[in-house]
Motif scaffolding. Structure first.
Motif, PDB file in Angstrom:
ATOM      1  N   VAL A 181       0.902  -1.025   0.200  1.00 44.28           N
ATOM      2  CA  VAL A 181      -0.101   0.028   0.075  1.00 44.28           C
ATOM      3  C   VAL A 181       0.931   1.192   0.073  1.00 44.28           C
ATOM      4  CG1 VAL A 181      -2.004  -1.188   1.393  1.00 44.28           C
ATOM      5  CG2 VAL A 181      -0.263   0.307   2.250  1.00 44.28           C
ATOM      6  N   GLN A 182       0.317   2.252  -0.520  1.00 46.68           N
ATOM      7  CA  GLN A 182       1.102   3.612  -0.562  1.00 46.68           C
ATOM      8  C   GLN A 182       1.518   3.886   0.912  1.00 46.68           C
ATOM      9  OE1 GLN A 182      -0.946   7.276  -1.466  1.00 46.68           O
ATOM     10  NE2 GLN A 182       0.717   7.957  -2.761  1.00 46.68           N
TER      11      GLN A 182
ATOM     12  N   ASP B 254     -13.499   2.128  -2.523  1.00 49.69           N
ATOM     13  CA  ASP B 254     -14.402   3.471  -2.346  1.00 49.69           C
ATOM     14  C   ASP B 254     -13.926   4.718  -1.870  1.00 49.69           C
ATOM     15  OD1 ASP B 254     -14.143   2.625   0.248  1.00 49.69           O
ATOM     16  OD2 ASP B 254     -16.305   2.869   0.713  1.00 49.69           O
ATOM     17  N   PHE B 255     -12.615   4.878  -2.291  1.00 52.74           N
ATOM     18  CA  PHE B 255     -11.869   5.875  -1.963  1.00 52.74           C
ATOM     19  C   PHE B 255     -10.867   6.353  -3.062  1.00 52.74           C
ATOM     20  CE2 PHE B 255      -7.995   3.651  -0.832  1.00 52.74           C
ATOM     21  CZ  PHE B 255      -8.392   2.416  -0.368  1.00 52.74           C
ATOM     22  N   GLY B 256     -10.029   7.447  -2.987  1.00 48.78           N
ATOM     23  CA  GLY B 256      -9.453   7.800  -3.946  1.00 48.78           C
ATOM     24  C   GLY B 256      -9.770   8.313  -5.419  1.00 48.78           C
TER      25      GLY B 256
ATOM     26  N   ASP C  25      -3.767   6.508   3.976  1.00 56.67           N
ATOM     27  CA  ASP C  25      -4.537   6.400   5.188  1.00 56.67           C
ATOM     28  C   ASP C  25      -5.631   5.463   4.872  1.00 56.67           C
ATOM     29  OD1 ASP C  25      -2.869   7.754   6.675  1.00 56.67           O
ATOM     30  OD2 ASP C  25      -4.175   9.713   6.621  1.00 56.67           O
ATOM     31  N   ALA C  26      -6.234   5.773   3.934  1.00 60.47           N
ATOM     32  CA  ALA C  26      -7.693   4.835   3.737  1.00 60.47           C
ATOM     33  C   ALA C  26      -7.169   3.407   3.155  1.00 60.47           C
ATOM     34  CB  ALA C  26      -8.392   5.641   2.339  1.00 60.47           C
ATOM     35  N   SER C  27      -6.379   3.429   2.643  1.00 68.08           N
ATOM     36  CA  SER C  27      -5.813   1.901   2.444  1.00 68.08           C
ATOM     37  C   SER C  27      -5.595   1.060   3.684  1.00 68.08           C
ATOM     38  CB  SER C  27      -4.545   1.699   1.508  1.00 68.08           C
ATOM     39  OG  SER C  27      -4.814   2.559   0.648  1.00 68.08           O
ATOM     40  N   PHE C  28      -4.705   1.689   4.444  1.00 64.84           N
ATOM     41  CA  PHE C  28      -4.336   1.068   5.973  1.00 64.84           C
ATOM     42  C   PHE C  28      -5.511   1.067   6.822  1.00 64.84           C
ATOM     43  CE2 PHE C  28      -1.913   0.004   9.706  1.00 64.84           C
ATOM     44  CZ  PHE C  28      -0.736  -0.584   9.183  1.00 64.84           C
ATOM     45  N   HIS C  29      -6.347   2.030   6.584  1.00 64.28           N
ATOM     46  CA  HIS C  29      -7.669   1.965   7.519  1.00 64.28           C
ATOM     47  C   HIS C  29      -8.508   0.793   7.091  1.00 64.28           C
ATOM     48  CE1 HIS C  29     -10.519   3.555  10.188  1.00 64.28           C
ATOM     49  NE2 HIS C  29     -11.688   3.967   9.249  1.00 64.28           N
TER      50      HIS C  29
END
Ligand code: PRT
Ligand code: ZN
Length: 304
Positions: free
Chosen positions: A16-17, A105-107, A24-28
């Motif tokens: 992940v980035q 559902d982000f980015g 943040d969204a990926s880790f979350h």
């Protein structure tokens, strides 16, 4: 000494980035799937404590290559990066051995063609012979080819939006989300080339058989998280006679639970999971249909 089977040490690796818009969204998302991690000192590696899943924190542009090389099994990147790198690899005759498992559902953003605000644009044919500044030569070239237009691509790695005012290009293609950057640079969004969100990619390299169940469980949990995000638990009181009408109004509700209310023969309590967004308009309609004591609660987790 007894050694554990070789397969038991295998772990699923997800890239992940490290920092940026998707970090943040990926880790979350992984945390919401119930995964907990211990971070390495350099903060580039997260060891899954409760599941055989590790996370590598890298630059987003490096993720497709990590998947092609089989260094990581999964990765989260923008569709824009995944598709750009696929096109560039194909052009160079290299393999782009990764596929999309899930749209996330982000980015959300779009790759758009932008022109100076005072200039007209009547379609791709207007780009003939122009210079186009971009960090996305693959996707931009593909768009030009689709429209049979010959234009020069000026490849830039950043600050693409200043190219027209600097005189190094006539128009640009760049990622847009709110459009503020374009407006600030007196550019106008003329055409959307591609819409994008973050996606979960899977390496084309074979996964160790012992990790298939780990992957399947993770995917089911991601589905649960994505579905729960939209869903709401709605509770209300309503006239018994309006049950059908209320059921119609509740967005995406399957079969609501109907409970009797003590001392009230003509009214019932209705509980329902709404799988689509519950808007204020829905609540107003419910009220008009005779509902009272309407409560809308977030759904933490959902298992289909
Ligand atoms: O350091 P690293 O290489 O990992 O990160 P990066 O700088 O390459 O990427 P980053 O963090 O900027 O973006 C990562 C991903 O987020 C992108 O690949 C897209 O999938 C997604 N994304 C969503 C965006 C935007 N929205 C976005 N608005 N990426 C970039 N932008 C930039 C755009 O390039 C432009 O400069 O934001 C500006 C425009 O924004 P608005 O709101 O003014 O329109
Ligand atoms: Zn990047």
């Amino acid at each position: 000494m007894e050694s554990s089977p070789a397969t038991s040490s295998k772990r699923l690796k997800i890239a992940v980035q490290k920092s940026g818009r998707l970090a943040d969204a990926s880790f979350h998302l992984l945390e919401r799937c119930g995964l907990t991690f211990a971070r390495s000192k350099d903060k580039l590696f997260c060891y899954g404590r409760n599941v055989p899943v590790d996370v590598l924190l890298v630059r987003d542009d490096d993720i497709p290559q990590l998947l092609v090389d089989g260094v990581c099994d999964l990765g989260v990147v923008g569709q824009n990066v995944a598709e750009e790198q696929r096109l560039m690899r194909t052009q160079r005759g290299e393999v782009a051995d990764y596929g999309t498992l899930k749209q996330l559902d982000f980015g959300a953003c779009r790759l758009s063609l932008a022109v100076p605000e005072m200039e007209s644009f009547d379609g791709p044919q207007d780009l003939e012979g122009k210079r186009i500044a971009t960090s996305y030569p693959g996707l931009t070239g593909h768009y030009l080819k689709q429209h049979g237009v010959n234009a020069r691509i000026v490849r830039l790695s950043g600050s693409v939006e200043i190219a027209p005012s600097m005189g190094t290009a006539d128009v640009i293609t760049d990622l847009v989300s709110t459009g503020t950057t374009l407006r600030a640079n007196h550019l106008r969004e003329a055409e959307i080339i591609m819409k994008s969100t973050a996606v979960l990619l899977r390496s084309g390299q074979p996964l160790d058989a012992s990790l298939e169940p780990v992957l399947n469980r993770l995917l089911a949990r991601i589905d649960g998280v994505l579905e729960a995000q939209e869903s709401k638990y709605v509770m209300l009181h309503a006239p018994k006679s309006r049950l059908d009408q209320i059921r119609e109004i509740l967005p995406g509700a399957e079969s609501p639970t109907v409970l009797s209310l003590e001392g009230q023969d003509d009214r019932v309590a209705i509980h329902a999971v709404c799988r689509e967004t519950v808007f204020w308009e829905h609540l107003e309609e419910l009220k008009a249909a005779g509902a009272s004591a309407v409560l809308v609660l977030p759904v933490e987790k959902m298992l289909a």
